[in-house]
Design a protein around this motif. Structure first.
Motif, PDB file in Angstrom:
ATOM      1  N   ASN A  31      12.042  -1.719 -25.784  1.00 43.39           N
ATOM      2  CA  ASN A  31      12.431  -0.781 -24.742  1.00 43.39           C
ATOM      3  C   ASN A  31      11.470   0.413 -24.777  1.00 43.39           C
ATOM      4  O   ASN A  31      11.394   1.128 -25.770  1.00 43.39           O
ATOM      5  N   VAL A  32      10.742   0.627 -23.689  1.00 44.14           N
ATOM      6  CA  VAL A  32       9.805   1.746 -23.598  1.00 44.14           C
ATOM      7  C   VAL A  32      10.191   2.704 -22.467  1.00 44.14           C
ATOM      8  O   VAL A  32       9.379   3.518 -22.034  1.00 44.14           O
ATOM      9  N   SER A  33      11.431   2.624 -22.009  1.00 45.13           N
ATOM     10  CA  SER A  33      11.880   3.432 -20.869  1.00 45.13           C
ATOM     11  C   SER A  33      11.885   4.934 -21.172  1.00 45.13           C
ATOM     12  O   SER A  33      11.860   5.744 -20.251  1.00 45.13           O
ATOM     13  N   SER A  34      11.900   5.312 -22.439  1.00 44.56           N
ATOM     14  CA  SER A  34      11.903   6.734 -22.792  1.00 44.56           C
ATOM     15  C   SER A  34      10.501   7.350 -22.761  1.00 44.56           C
ATOM     16  O   SER A  34      10.362   8.573 -22.840  1.00 44.56           O
ATOM     17  N   LEU A  35       9.473   6.529 -22.616  1.00 48.33           N
ATOM     18  CA  LEU A  35       8.103   7.044 -22.586  1.00 48.33           C
ATOM     19  C   LEU A  35       7.752   7.544 -21.183  1.00 48.33           C
ATOM     20  O   LEU A  35       8.146   6.954 -20.187  1.00 48.33           O
ATOM     21  N   LYS A  36       6.999   8.627 -21.126  1.00 51.49           N
ATOM     22  CA  LYS A  36       6.551   9.191 -19.849  1.00 51.49           C
ATOM     23  C   LYS A  36       5.393   8.365 -19.304  1.00 51.49           C
ATOM     24  O   LYS A  36       4.756   7.605 -20.035  1.00 51.49           O
ATOM     25  N   GLN A  37       5.108   8.542 -18.020  1.00 58.12           N
ATOM     26  CA  GLN A  37       3.979   7.856 -17.413  1.00 58.12           C
ATOM     27  C   GLN A  37       2.701   8.173 -18.174  1.00 58.12           C
ATOM     28  O   GLN A  37       2.486   9.313 -18.587  1.00 58.12           O
ATOM     29  N   GLY A  38       1.882   7.151 -18.383  1.00 56.37           N
ATOM     30  CA  GLY A  38       0.616   7.378 -19.074  1.00 56.37           C
ATOM     31  C   GLY A  38       0.101   6.122 -19.752  1.00 56.37           C
ATOM     32  O   GLY A  38       0.637   5.031 -19.580  1.00 56.37           O
ATOM     33  N   ILE A  39      -0.946   6.306 -20.537  1.00 55.74           N
ATOM     34  CA  ILE A  39      -1.585   5.219 -21.268  1.00 55.74           C
ATOM     35  C   ILE A  39      -1.140   5.281 -22.721  1.00 55.74           C
ATOM     36  O   ILE A  39      -1.150   6.349 -23.340  1.00 55.74           O
ATOM     37  N   TYR A  40      -0.772   4.122 -23.258  1.00 57.19           N
ATOM     38  CA  TYR A  40      -0.300   4.005 -24.632  1.00 57.19           C
ATOM     39  C   TYR A  40      -0.984   2.828 -25.317  1.00 57.19           C
ATOM     40  O   TYR A  40      -1.566   1.965 -24.658  1.00 57.19           O
ATOM     41  N   PHE A  41      -0.876   2.812 -26.622  1.00 59.20           N
ATOM     42  CA  PHE A  41      -1.440   1.725 -27.418  1.00 59.20           C
ATOM     43  C   PHE A  41      -0.349   1.125 -28.283  1.00 59.20           C
ATOM     44  O   PHE A  41       0.503   1.839 -28.808  1.00 59.20           O
ATOM     45  N   LEU A  42      -0.397  -0.186 -28.400  1.00 64.10           N
ATOM     46  CA  LEU A  42       0.525  -0.911 -29.260  1.00 64.10           C
ATOM     47  C   LEU A  42      -0.306  -1.546 -30.362  1.00 64.10           C
ATOM     48  O   LEU A  42      -1.263  -2.257 -30.098  1.00 64.10           O
ATOM     49  N   GLU A  43       0.051  -1.239 -31.601  1.00 62.31           N
ATOM     50  CA  GLU A  43      -0.651  -1.770 -32.764  1.00 62.31           C
ATOM     51  C   GLU A  43       0.281  -2.705 -33.512  1.00 62.31           C
ATOM     52  O   GLU A  43       1.449  -2.382 -33.711  1.00 62.31           O
ATOM     53  N   LEU A  44      -0.220  -3.846 -33.900  1.00 63.91           N
ATOM     54  CA  LEU A  44       0.554  -4.798 -34.689  1.00 63.91           C
ATOM     55  C   LEU A  44      -0.193  -5.043 -35.990  1.00 63.91           C
ATOM     56  O   LEU A  44      -1.397  -5.315 -35.972  1.00 63.91           O
ATOM     57  N   LYS A  45       0.523  -4.929 -37.102  1.00 60.29           N
ATOM     58  CA  LYS A  45      -0.072  -5.179 -38.421  1.00 60.29           C
ATOM     59  C   LYS A  45       0.841  -6.094 -39.216  1.00 60.29           C
ATOM     60  O   LYS A  45       2.047  -5.893 -39.263  1.00 60.29           O
ATOM     61  N   SER A  46       0.223  -7.091 -39.830  1.00 61.14           N
ATOM     62  CA  SER A  46       0.931  -7.956 -40.776  1.00 61.14           C
ATOM     63  C   SER A  46       0.001  -8.181 -41.955  1.00 61.14           C
ATOM     64  O   SER A  46      -1.101  -7.621 -42.001  1.00 61.14           O
ATOM     65  N   LEU A  47       0.405  -9.019 -42.873  1.00 63.25           N
ATOM     66  CA  LEU A  47      -0.451  -9.302 -44.025  1.00 63.25           C
ATOM     67  C   LEU A  47      -1.728 -10.028 -43.623  1.00 63.25           C
ATOM     68  O   LEU A  47      -2.764  -9.879 -44.272  1.00 63.25           O
ATOM     69  N   THR A  48      -1.665 -10.804 -42.554  1.00 56.64           N
ATOM     70  CA  THR A  48      -2.814 -11.632 -42.170  1.00 56.64           C
ATOM     71  C   THR A  48      -3.441 -11.248 -40.834  1.00 56.64           C
ATOM     72  O   THR A  48      -4.413 -11.868 -40.423  1.00 56.64           O
ATOM     73  N   TYR A  49      -2.893 -10.260 -40.148  1.00 53.98           N
ATOM     74  CA  TYR A  49      -3.385  -9.924 -38.808  1.00 53.98           C
ATOM     75  C   TYR A  49      -3.229  -8.441 -38.534  1.00 53.98           C
ATOM     76  O   TYR A  49      -2.256  -7.814 -38.943  1.00 53.98           O
ATOM     77  N   SER A  50      -4.205  -7.895 -37.814  1.00 48.35           N
ATOM     78  CA  SER A  50      -4.130  -6.522 -37.337  1.00 48.35           C
ATOM     79  C   SER A  50      -4.800  -6.477 -35.969  1.00 48.35           C
ATOM     80  O   SER A  50      -5.910  -6.986 -35.806  1.00 48.35           O
ATOM     81  N   GLY A  51      -4.104  -5.912 -34.991  1.00 52.11           N
ATOM     82  CA  GLY A  51      -4.678  -5.823 -33.656  1.00 52.11           C
ATOM     83  C   GLY A  51      -3.977  -4.764 -32.835  1.00 52.11           C
ATOM     84  O   GLY A  51      -2.896  -4.299 -33.194  1.00 52.11           O
ATOM     85  N   GLN A  52      -4.619  -4.381 -31.739  1.00 52.97           N
ATOM     86  CA  GLN A  52      -4.009  -3.394 -30.853  1.00 52.97           C
ATOM     87  C   GLN A  52      -4.352  -3.722 -29.416  1.00 52.97           C
ATOM     88  O   GLN A  52      -5.359  -4.363 -29.140  1.00 52.97           O
ATOM     89  N   ILE A  53      -3.469  -3.271 -28.531  1.00 49.82           N
ATOM     90  CA  ILE A  53      -3.691  -3.430 -27.100  1.00 49.82           C
ATOM     91  C   ILE A  53      -3.276  -2.147 -26.391  1.00 49.82           C
ATOM     92  O   ILE A  53      -2.484  -1.366 -26.918  1.00 49.82           O
ATOM     93  N   LYS A  54      -3.817  -1.959 -25.203  1.00 48.41           N
ATOM     94  CA  LYS A  54      -3.495  -0.799 -24.386  1.00 48.41           C
ATOM     95  C   LYS A  54      -2.493  -1.240 -23.326  1.00 48.41           C
ATOM     96  O   LYS A  54      -2.597  -2.340 -22.787  1.00 48.41           O
ATOM     97  N   PHE A  55      -1.514  -0.388 -23.027  1.00 50.49           N
ATOM     98  CA  PHE A  55      -0.597  -0.662 -21.921  1.00 50.49           C
ATOM     99  C   PHE A  55      -0.298   0.626 -21.187  1.00 50.49           C
ATOM    100  O   PHE A  55      -0.515   1.715 -21.700  1.00 50.49           O
ATOM    101  N   ILE A  56       0.193   0.469 -19.973  1.00 50.66           N
ATOM    102  CA  ILE A  56       0.426   1.620 -19.085  1.00 50.66           C
ATOM    103  C   ILE A  56       1.897   1.703 -18.720  1.00 50.66           C
ATOM    104  O   ILE A  56       2.524   0.697 -18.392  1.00 50.66           O
ATOM    105  N   ILE A  57       2.443   2.920 -18.777  1.00 48.24           N
ATOM    106  CA  ILE A  57       3.784   3.198 -18.293  1.00 48.24           C
ATOM    107  C   ILE A  57       3.630   3.820 -16.912  1.00 48.24           C
ATOM    108  O   ILE A  57       2.921   4.808 -16.738  1.00 48.24           O
ATOM    109  N   LYS A  58       4.272   3.189 -15.918  1.00 44.83           N
ATOM    110  CA  LYS A  58       4.146   3.698 -14.540  1.00 44.83           C
ATOM    111  C   LYS A  58       5.361   4.482 -14.141  1.00 44.83           C
ATOM    112  O   LYS A  58       6.399   4.403 -14.725  1.00 44.83           O
TER     113      LYS A  58
END
Length: 76
Positions: free
Chosen positions: A49-76
């Motif tokens: 649930n990201v409904s509490s975030l204001k409009q803008g650009i955000y990043f989502l980072e995922l980390k585990s023991l074997t993987y690390s990555g990030q992506i950009k997403f937009i709240i409209k």
């Protein structure tokens, strides 16, 4: 890692390739680097649930023991 829909206004569905995570942590942060949300996930498909975030650009980072990555997403 993928996040849909993008842009969004209420929920973001996070999908990770099978086998990349057993237990992972996701973090959502803004363009200034401030952490706004953290959660542990144990599934390759999660809904956040990201409904509490204001409009803008955000990043989502995922980390585990074997993987690390990030992506950009937009709240409209």
């Amino acid at each position: 890692i993928s996040a849909t829909p993008n842009p969004t206004s209420d929920y973001i569905n996070i999908k990770v390739e099978t086998g990349l995570i057993s237990t992972a942590k996701i973090r959502i942060y803004n363009i200034a680097g401030q952490t706004l949300f953290e959660q542990s996930i144990k599934s390759n498909n999660s809904k956040v649930n990201v409904s509490s975030l204001k409009q803008g650009i955000y990043f989502l980072e995922l980390k585990s023991l074997t993987y690390s990555g990030q992506i950009k997403f937009i709240i409209k």
